[in-house]
Write a protein that holds these residues in place. Structure first.
Motif, PDB file in Angstrom:
ATOM      1  N   THR A   1       9.874   1.760  -3.092  1.00 42.41           N
ATOM      2  CA  THR A   1      10.962   1.166  -3.865  1.00 42.41           C
ATOM      3  C   THR A   1      10.445   0.035  -4.755  1.00 42.41           C
ATOM      4  O   THR A   1      10.890  -0.124  -5.894  1.00 42.41           O
ATOM      5  N   SER A   2       9.488  -0.728  -4.256  1.00 44.69           N
ATOM      6  CA  SER A   2       8.928  -1.832  -5.055  1.00 44.69           C
ATOM      7  C   SER A   2       8.275  -1.298  -6.329  1.00 44.69           C
ATOM      8  O   SER A   2       8.288  -1.960  -7.370  1.00 44.69           O
TER       9      SER A   2
ATOM     10  N   SER B   1       5.902  -6.603  -3.481  1.00 46.67           N
ATOM     11  CA  SER B   1       5.968  -6.082  -2.114  1.00 46.67           C
ATOM     12  C   SER B   1       7.013  -6.853  -1.326  1.00 46.67           C
ATOM     13  O   SER B   1       6.907  -8.070  -1.197  1.00 46.67           O
ATOM     14  N   GLN B   2       8.008  -6.165  -0.834  1.00 47.63           N
ATOM     15  CA  GLN B   2       9.039  -6.803  -0.021  1.00 47.63           C
ATOM     16  C   GLN B   2       8.410  -7.523   1.150  1.00 47.63           C
ATOM     17  O   GLN B   2       8.616  -8.718   1.351  1.00 47.63           O
ATOM     18  N   SER B   3       7.628  -6.787   1.932  1.00 49.11           N
ATOM     19  CA  SER B   3       7.077  -7.322   3.175  1.00 49.11           C
ATOM     20  C   SER B   3       5.913  -8.269   2.938  1.00 49.11           C
ATOM     21  O   SER B   3       5.631  -9.134   3.763  1.00 49.11           O
TER      22      SER B   3
ATOM     23  N   SER C   1       2.140  -4.581   2.856  1.00 47.88           N
ATOM     24  CA  SER C   1       1.714  -3.186   2.617  1.00 47.88           C
ATOM     25  C   SER C   1       0.215  -3.145   2.344  1.00 47.88           C
ATOM     26  O   SER C   1      -0.258  -3.799   1.412  1.00 47.88           O
TER      27      SER C   1
ATOM     28  N   ALA D   1       8.370   3.460   8.403  1.00 50.89           N
ATOM     29  CA  ALA D   1       8.253   2.104   8.940  1.00 50.89           C
ATOM     30  C   ALA D   1       8.597   1.116   7.842  1.00 50.89           C
ATOM     31  O   ALA D   1       8.425   1.412   6.656  1.00 50.89           O
TER      32      ALA D   1
ATOM     33  N   VAL E   1       4.069  -0.773   5.964  1.00 50.79           N
ATOM     34  CA  VAL E   1       3.004   0.150   6.333  1.00 50.79           C
ATOM     35  C   VAL E   1       1.671  -0.555   6.177  1.00 50.79           C
ATOM     36  O   VAL E   1       1.202  -0.787   5.066  1.00 50.79           O
TER      37      VAL E   1
HETATM   38  C1  BG6 Z   1       7.604   1.737   2.691  1.00 49.72           C
HETATM   39  C2  BG6 Z   1       8.988   1.298   3.078  1.00 49.72           C
HETATM   40  O1  BG6 Z   1       6.826   2.290   3.640  1.00 49.72           O
HETATM   41  O2  BG6 Z   1       6.996   0.692   1.984  1.00 49.72           O
HETATM   42  C3  BG6 Z   1       9.748   1.243   1.763  1.00 49.72           C
HETATM   43  O3  BG6 Z   1       9.575   2.227   3.992  1.00 49.72           O
HETATM   44  C4  BG6 Z   1       9.082   0.247   0.841  1.00 49.72           C
HETATM   45  O4  BG6 Z   1      11.088   0.874   1.972  1.00 49.72           O
HETATM   46  C5  BG6 Z   1       7.580   0.492   0.722  1.00 49.72           C
HETATM   47  O5  BG6 Z   1       9.658   0.343  -0.429  1.00 49.72           O
HETATM   48  C6  BG6 Z   1       6.865  -0.676   0.079  1.00 49.72           C
HETATM   49  O6  BG6 Z   1       6.952  -1.791   0.928  1.00 49.72           O
HETATM   50  P1  BG6 Z   1       6.746  -3.250   0.436  1.00 49.72           P
HETATM   51  O7  BG6 Z   1       7.015  -4.122   1.634  1.00 49.72           O
HETATM   52  O8  BG6 Z   1       5.326  -3.374  -0.021  1.00 49.72           O
HETATM   53  O9  BG6 Z   1       7.700  -3.500  -0.666  1.00 49.72           O
END
Ligand code: BG6
Length: 369
Positions: free
Chosen positions: A59-60, A104-106, A109, A363, A366
């Motif tokens: 999504t990012s 990146s949300q988290s 990644s 997850a 990831v």
């Molecule tokens: C995926 C998540 O594995 O990682 C997604 O399930 C997300 O929802 C993607 O968009 C990217 O994660 P992030 O934390 O880097 O934005």
């Protein structure tokens, strides 16, 4: 915890007006001056930027695709966007004048983190757009802009996507101000409209119930196609991704202009096709072209589900289902056009009995490459 909702995802969708307001909080002055000190990139460094490269996953990545349209238009700086997992394996051209934006949300990644490390080794400046304070990617970047969406528990990103868009717009508008390429009326008008987005998000949520019923009526569909153009194209990709993640359905998105180059062969009787119609403001040509697309697919039997601006009467004759959203500037439309697609996927998944907070095989972050 879930604030009276059965699933975090529903709560997080409803929280979006506040999340968007929190991303803007303290960053937009009453006179339109933007304050983004945490970026830790001096105006002189931003003026030296010759190329922007956006890297992200899932999504990012879709937020990054939308950012490219906005940044190139407002700042006139060439901007590339690439999935993080591909980035460092193709020998990308980077130097001190390259600004890499890692979304990146988290902030964890692994694909994105490895791309950030690679970019810094090549001496590019790295700006992170993240939601989780103190996570690894912002710690390893030169600067950061936090989205402040609050914790997101649902695995499929919702409120963090909208806030990533807001953060990307803030970066683009700030860059335009600093570089004075297009300083003035257009930039100021967009900043004022951006400041108004929490209210527009609220307006969309207030009228979302028919989308739930529509979604439930489609739970037997074997595939759903999504079409969009300009910034509506990444929105279409995000709509398809949400459907895969949550409803475990085959879904595919196309740039509407590509339809005639192949995908139109897929259209058959009763096939649901969701079309994101560009705003009429400033992009009249694209609007008219997509109206023709809707007409073409409907003539071939598609069940057209059309997301369009209120009062866009041109689409009415060809829309089997019409989802209206408020009129906002073209580049900002994804903030609101994404919402019906989130609700659509969530509701379809619930109709199938799926757990929308913990979709199978996925997850939230990831941390393997
Ligand atoms: C995926 C998540 O594995 O990682 C997604 O399930 C997300 O929802 C993607 O968009 C990217 O994660 P992030 O934390 O880097 O934005």
């Amino acid at each position: 915890e879930k604030g009276g909702y059965e699933y975090f995802m529903l709560k997080e969708i409803v929280e979006q007006p506040r999340a968007v307001a929190d991303t803007l909080l303290g960053r937009v002055g009453v006179d339109g001056t933007l304050t983004l000190d945490e970026m830790r990139l001096a105006p002189s460094e931003l003026r030296d930027v010759e190329k922007i490269v956006i890297i992200a996953a899932g999504t990012s990545f879709h937020a990054g695709m939308i950012a490219k349209y906005a940044i190139e238009h407002w700042c006139r700086v060439p901007c590339e966007v690439e999935v993080a997992s591909e980035f460092r394996y193709r020998d990308p051209i980077l130097n001190r004048q390259t600004l890499v934006i890692a979304i990146s949300q988290s902030g964890e990644s692994m694909d994105t983190l490895m791309a950030v490390r690679y970019a810094r080794e090549q001496r590019a400046r790295v700006l992170a757009i993240c939601n989780v304070n103190g996570s690894t990617i912002p710690r390893e970047s030169d600067g950061v802009l936090y989205t402040h969406a609050g914790p997101e528990v649902g695995v499929a990103a919702t409120k963090t996507f909208l806030t990533q868009l807001v953060a990307c717009y803030l970066v683009g508008l700030y860059l335009a101000q600093v570089r004075t390429v297009k300083f003035g009326d257009e930039i100021n008008a967009v900043i004022a409209q951006l400041a108004n987005m929490p209210e527009q998000v609220e307006n969309v949520l207030a009228t979302i119930d028919p989308v739930r019923q529509l979604a439930r009526s489609l739970s037997d569909a074997s595939t759903v196609l999504f079409l969009g153009r300009h910034v509506g194209y990444p929105v279409a990709l995000e709509g398809a991704l949400k459907l895969k993640e949550l409803a475990y359905m085959h879904a595919e998105a196309f740039a509407a202009g590509e339809l005639k180059h192949g995908p139109i062969a897929l259209i058959e009787d009763g096939l649901p096709v969701v079309v994101v119609v560009p705003s009429r403001e400033g992009r009249g040509v694209l609007h008219d072209k997509i109206v023709s697309n809707i007409q073409e697919i409907r003539a071939r039997g598609a069940r057209t589900i059309v997301i369009a601006e209120e009062g866009d009467t041109a689409v009415h004759p060809f829309a089997d289902e019409l989802i209206e959203i408020p009129a906002v500037p073209t580049l900002l439309q994804p903030i609101i056009s994404t919402i019906p697609l989130q609700v659509f996927a969530c509701e379809l998944a619930l109709a199938k009995g799926n757990d929308v907070d913990q979709p199978r095989n996925l997850a939230k972050s990831v941390t393997v490459e």
